[in-house]
Scaffold this motif. Structure first.
Motif, PDB file in Angstrom:
ATOM      1  N   ASN A 117      49.288  35.323  35.146  1.00 19.81           N
ATOM      2  CA  ASN A 117      50.641  34.969  35.391  1.00 19.81           C
ATOM      3  C   ASN A 117      50.914  33.416  35.515  1.00 19.81           C
ATOM      4  N   ASN A 118      51.240  32.685  34.363  1.00 14.75           N
ATOM      5  CA  ASN A 118      51.502  31.421  34.031  1.00 14.75           C
ATOM      6  C   ASN A 118      52.750  31.037  34.624  1.00 14.75           C
TER       7      ASN A 118
ATOM      8  N   GLU B 175      47.535  13.581  42.690  1.00 12.01           N
ATOM      9  CA  GLU B 175      47.367  14.743  43.414  1.00 12.01           C
ATOM     10  C   GLU B 175      47.892  16.006  42.926  1.00 12.01           C
ATOM     11  N   LEU B 176      48.986  16.302  42.389  1.00 17.89           N
ATOM     12  CA  LEU B 176      49.648  17.428  41.861  1.00 17.89           C
ATOM     13  C   LEU B 176      48.705  17.846  40.615  1.00 17.89           C
ATOM     14  N   GLN B 177      48.249  16.823  39.714  1.00 19.54           N
ATOM     15  CA  GLN B 177      47.655  17.259  38.545  1.00 19.54           C
ATOM     16  C   GLN B 177      46.532  17.950  38.946  1.00 19.54           C
ATOM     17  N   PHE B 178      45.569  17.299  39.883  1.00 19.59           N
ATOM     18  CA  PHE B 178      44.303  17.885  40.473  1.00 19.59           C
ATOM     19  C   PHE B 178      44.430  19.278  41.144  1.00 19.59           C
ATOM     20  N   VAL B 179      45.529  19.444  41.906  1.00 20.48           N
ATOM     21  CA  VAL B 179      45.844  20.895  42.629  1.00 20.48           C
ATOM     22  C   VAL B 179      46.197  21.639  41.343  1.00 20.48           C
ATOM     23  N   ALA B 180      47.065  21.519  40.591  1.00 22.75           N
ATOM     24  CA  ALA B 180      47.544  22.412  39.512  1.00 22.75           C
ATOM     25  C   ALA B 180      46.225  22.820  38.602  1.00 22.75           C
ATOM     26  N   PHE B 181      45.407  22.082  38.133  1.00 26.43           N
ATOM     27  CA  PHE B 181      44.417  22.549  37.530  1.00 26.43           C
ATOM     28  C   PHE B 181      43.270  23.067  38.213  1.00 26.43           C
ATOM     29  N   ALA B 182      43.001  22.753  39.586  1.00 27.70           N
ATOM     30  CA  ALA B 182      42.075  23.602  40.397  1.00 27.70           C
ATOM     31  C   ALA B 182      42.749  24.947  40.690  1.00 27.70           C
ATOM     32  N   LEU B 183      44.152  24.844  40.817  1.00 25.99           N
ATOM     33  CA  LEU B 183      44.690  26.391  40.998  1.00 25.99           C
ATOM     34  C   LEU B 183      44.594  27.313  39.717  1.00 25.99           C
ATOM     35  N   LEU B 184      44.721  26.642  38.538  1.00 22.65           N
ATOM     36  CA  LEU B 184      44.252  27.247  37.447  1.00 22.65           C
ATOM     37  C   LEU B 184      43.024  27.945  37.234  1.00 22.65           C
ATOM     38  N   ILE B 185      42.128  27.167  37.613  1.00 16.80           N
ATOM     39  CA  ILE B 185      40.786  27.729  37.671  1.00 16.80           C
ATOM     40  C   ILE B 185      40.500  28.740  38.938  1.00 16.80           C
ATOM     41  N   SER B 186      40.916  28.562  39.837  1.00 16.02           N
ATOM     42  CA  SER B 186      40.842  29.420  41.170  1.00 16.02           C
ATOM     43  C   SER B 186      41.484  30.785  40.558  1.00 16.02           C
ATOM     44  N   GLU B 187      42.805  30.687  39.847  1.00 15.85           N
ATOM     45  CA  GLU B 187      43.566  32.048  39.665  1.00 15.85           C
ATOM     46  C   GLU B 187      42.632  32.870  38.696  1.00 15.85           C
ATOM     47  N   ARG B 188      41.955  32.252  37.611  1.00 15.97           N
ATOM     48  CA  ARG B 188      41.170  32.885  36.697  1.00 15.97           C
ATOM     49  C   ARG B 188      39.881  33.403  37.319  1.00 15.97           C
ATOM     50  N   LEU B 189      39.299  32.831  38.191  1.00 14.92           N
ATOM     51  CA  LEU B 189      38.133  33.126  39.011  1.00 14.92           C
ATOM     52  C   LEU B 189      38.598  34.520  39.932  1.00 14.92           C
ATOM     53  N   LYS B 190      39.845  34.544  40.581  1.00 14.41           N
ATOM     54  CA  LYS B 190      40.315  35.596  41.217  1.00 14.41           C
ATOM     55  C   LYS B 190      40.414  36.789  40.076  1.00 14.41           C
ATOM     56  N   LEU B 191      40.891  36.559  38.951  1.00 16.11           N
ATOM     57  CA  LEU B 191      41.152  37.397  38.209  1.00 16.11           C
ATOM     58  C   LEU B 191      39.649  38.110  37.876  1.00 16.11           C
ATOM     59  N   LEU B 192      38.911  37.421  37.616  1.00 15.44           N
ATOM     60  CA  LEU B 192      37.233  37.820  37.216  1.00 15.44           C
ATOM     61  C   LEU B 192      36.761  38.913  38.268  1.00 15.44           C
ATOM     62  N   ASN B 193      37.191  38.272  39.454  1.00 19.23           N
ATOM     63  CA  ASN B 193      36.497  39.020  40.558  1.00 19.23           C
ATOM     64  C   ASN B 193      37.416  40.449  40.987  1.00 19.23           C
ATOM     65  N   ARG B 194      38.617  40.460  40.708  1.00 18.12           N
ATOM     66  CA  ARG B 194      39.055  41.595  40.697  1.00 18.12           C
ATOM     67  C   ARG B 194      38.961  42.547  39.700  1.00 18.12           C
ATOM     68  N   TRP B 195      38.662  42.025  38.594  1.00 18.36           N
ATOM     69  CA  TRP B 195      38.163  42.960  37.432  1.00 18.36           C
ATOM     70  C   TRP B 195      36.860  43.489  37.733  1.00 18.36           C
ATOM     71  N   LEU B 196      35.806  42.681  38.239  1.00 15.43           N
ATOM     72  CA  LEU B 196      34.650  42.998  38.365  1.00 15.43           C
ATOM     73  C   LEU B 196      34.424  44.231  39.460  1.00 15.43           C
ATOM     74  N   LEU B 197      35.279  44.008  40.480  1.00 13.52           N
ATOM     75  CA  LEU B 197      35.374  45.092  41.546  1.00 13.52           C
ATOM     76  C   LEU B 197      35.796  46.219  41.068  1.00 13.52           C
ATOM     77  N   GLN B 198      36.693  46.254  39.965  1.00 16.55           N
ATOM     78  CA  GLN B 198      37.151  47.432  39.260  1.00 16.55           C
ATOM     79  C   GLN B 198      36.085  48.272  38.653  1.00 16.55           C
ATOM     80  N   LEU B 199      35.212  47.348  37.775  1.00 15.24           N
ATOM     81  CA  LEU B 199      34.050  47.801  36.797  1.00 15.24           C
ATOM     82  C   LEU B 199      33.058  48.342  37.823  1.00 15.24           C
ATOM     83  N   LEU B 200      32.768  47.924  39.017  1.00 14.90           N
ATOM     84  CA  LEU B 200      31.520  48.192  39.828  1.00 14.90           C
ATOM     85  C   LEU B 200      31.392  49.669  39.728  1.00 14.90           C
ATOM     86  N   PRO B 201      32.275  50.771  39.939  1.00 12.47           N
ATOM     87  CA  PRO B 201      31.988  52.282  39.825  1.00 12.47           C
ATOM     88  C   PRO B 201      31.431  52.544  38.405  1.00 12.47           C
ATOM     89  N   HIS B 202      31.976  52.228  37.432  1.00  9.34           N
ATOM     90  CA  HIS B 202      31.639  52.474  35.991  1.00  9.34           C
ATOM     91  C   HIS B 202      30.497  51.585  35.671  1.00  9.34           C
TER      92      HIS B 202
END
Length: 436
Positions: A173-174, A230-257
């Motif tokens: 969600n951008n 500082e906003l530039q750094f925080v903004a791109f750190a937040l972009l990376i963090s959100e995508r890592l959280k998305l991967l983690n949520r996806w991986l948790l859903q895949l574990l049973p399969h």
């Protein structure tokens, strides 16, 4: 009963970055040309040509706006001249103005004179340092954006590969990210502007805050530049963090399969591993882009925090010794405390988002470890994925200031502890210098 469709805005990452690019461009922190901006302007200009983009009276091929190797930033000679010219012009004006104010320093206290001199020239140092470093780091910044755009293109393919209709789909969600970035910008610039009007940081003293006609100009420009950096750094750190959280949520859903031996799930995880590798590369580029700038910001924030703490403590010491206010008003004391609180918040924000990004990357590696409950067949499939991930396990992921120290919550605690130590030293030096 049919479900109501919820209307939600969506925006691509390359368009979501445009406001941040414009802000950094105005602040002379991005001298290069952001090529997707021309596509965005062309879309809303109503150009009907699919093969070219019209700028003025010239038709320029679309391929030119993709840049070499798909890079989103292109070198701009005019942009470099603009950034260098503005920063050098401001530095010259700042030095001349500060020299005219230096003759007014009549305080006999060595600590206070040193603090006043630092406050008068730090703005010039900040502007030159941050702008010059940002110009040098532009190619790495371009690669960082390129990696994040490739990640966003790969995520739908990862979800599609699973082929599981019963699983919850994930999507970046951008819009929320852009909203948060703009709110942080408004809050950061707004708070510093109010604090500068009430108690100018350049001329702040433990005995009051004299106002100068050019005080706001000399202070607000470097302070705003610090906020944008500082906003530039925080903004791109937040972009990376959100995508890592998305991967983690996806991986948790895949574990049973994965436990049931779904080949499609294993193929999706293979895509996930490659995306995770790209995000780790993005963290490395984040260090390369903002390492020196974060070092400058943290050193400035730490020194200023010690100075403001010293001013606050000396107000309290004088009042405790004389039992009366000696030229110190309650407003002066509170305004200095507000500055202290805000600088603590700035340091915390920098450390927190760095810590959160690294923790999410480590959590992905932890989730990719092969569960013991898997059977032989599942173990064979998962072992292939784990072997691809071994290289990431052996690499220590961190966000640091040029490798000198890691930016995380541990650093925040260390800064608070070091501030207390230096405050005690300055107060003792002040007392001994005055013969108390």
């Amino acid at each position: 009963m049919p479900r109501r469709k919820v209307f939600a805005w969506s925006i691509s990452l390359q368009n979501a970055i445009i406001p941040l690019y414009i802000i950094s461009k105005v602040g002379c922190l991005n001298a290069f040309t952001y090529l997707p901006l021309f596509h965005f302007l062309d879309t809303y200009a109503g150009c009907k040509s699919d093969k070219c983009v019209k700028i003025g009276t010239a038709d320029i091929p679309v391929k030119r706006f993709k840049g070499k190797d798909g890079k989103p930033l292109a070198f701009s000679f005019i942009g470099v001249l603009h950034a260098l010219g503005c920063s050098l012009a401001y530095a010259s004006y700042h030095i001349l103005s500060s020299l005219s104010q230096s003759g007014k320093l009549t305080d006999s206290n060595l600590v206070r004179v040193a603090i006043d001199l630092k406050n008068q020239y730090i703005g010039c140092i900040l502007v030159l340092g941050i702008v010059m470093v940002s110009l040098v780091r532009q190619p790495a910044f371009s690669r960082l954006i390129q990696v994040l755009l490739s990640v966003d293109r790969a995520i739908p393919e990862m979800v599609r590969t699973a082929g599981l209709s019963a699983i919850t789909k994930v999507k970046v969600n951008n819009i929320v990210w852009l909203r948060n970035v703009l709110l942080m910008l408004i809050l950061g610039v707004g708070v510093k502007a109010v604090l500068e009007v009430t108690n100018c940081l350049m001329y702040i003293r433990d005995s009051g805050s004299p106002f100068s006609s050019n005080c706001l100009l000399l202070c607000i420009i470097p302070q705003t530049l610090c906020v944008i950096s500082e906003l530039q750094f925080v903004a791109f750190a937040l972009l990376i963090s959100e995508r890592l959280k998305l991967l983690n949520r996806w991986l948790l859903q895949l574990l049973p399969h994965l436990g049931r031996g779904s080949e499609a799930a294993y193929e999706s995880v293979r895509h996930l591993v490659r995306i995770h590798g790209q995000l780790l590369k993005a963290i490395g580029l984040l260090n390369c882009c903002f390492g020196v700038q974060n070092t400058i910001l943290l050193l400035y924030q730490f020194v200023t925090l010690v100075e403001l703490g010293y001013n606050t403590c000396m107000m309290s010491v004088r009042y405790a010794e004389a039992k009366v206010q000696q030229g110190d008003s309650t407003e002066d004391f509170l305004e200095t405390v507000y500055w202290v609180v805000w600088f603590v918040v700035e340091i915390f924000v920098l450390c927190y988002f760095s810590h959160d990004t690294v923790e999410e990357a480590r959590r992905t590696v932890h989730l990719l470890r092969m569960p013991n409950v898997y059977g032989p067949c599942q173990r064979i499939n998962f072992r292939t994925i784990s072997q691809e991930q071994l290289v990431f396990r052996n690499v220590k992921t961190s966000i640091s200031c040029c490798g000198l120290f890691t930016i995380d919550l541990t650093l925040f605690h260390a800064i608070i502890g070091a501030t207390t130590t230096y405050l005690i030293i300055l107060i003792q030096f002040d007392q001994s210098f005055n013969g108390d």
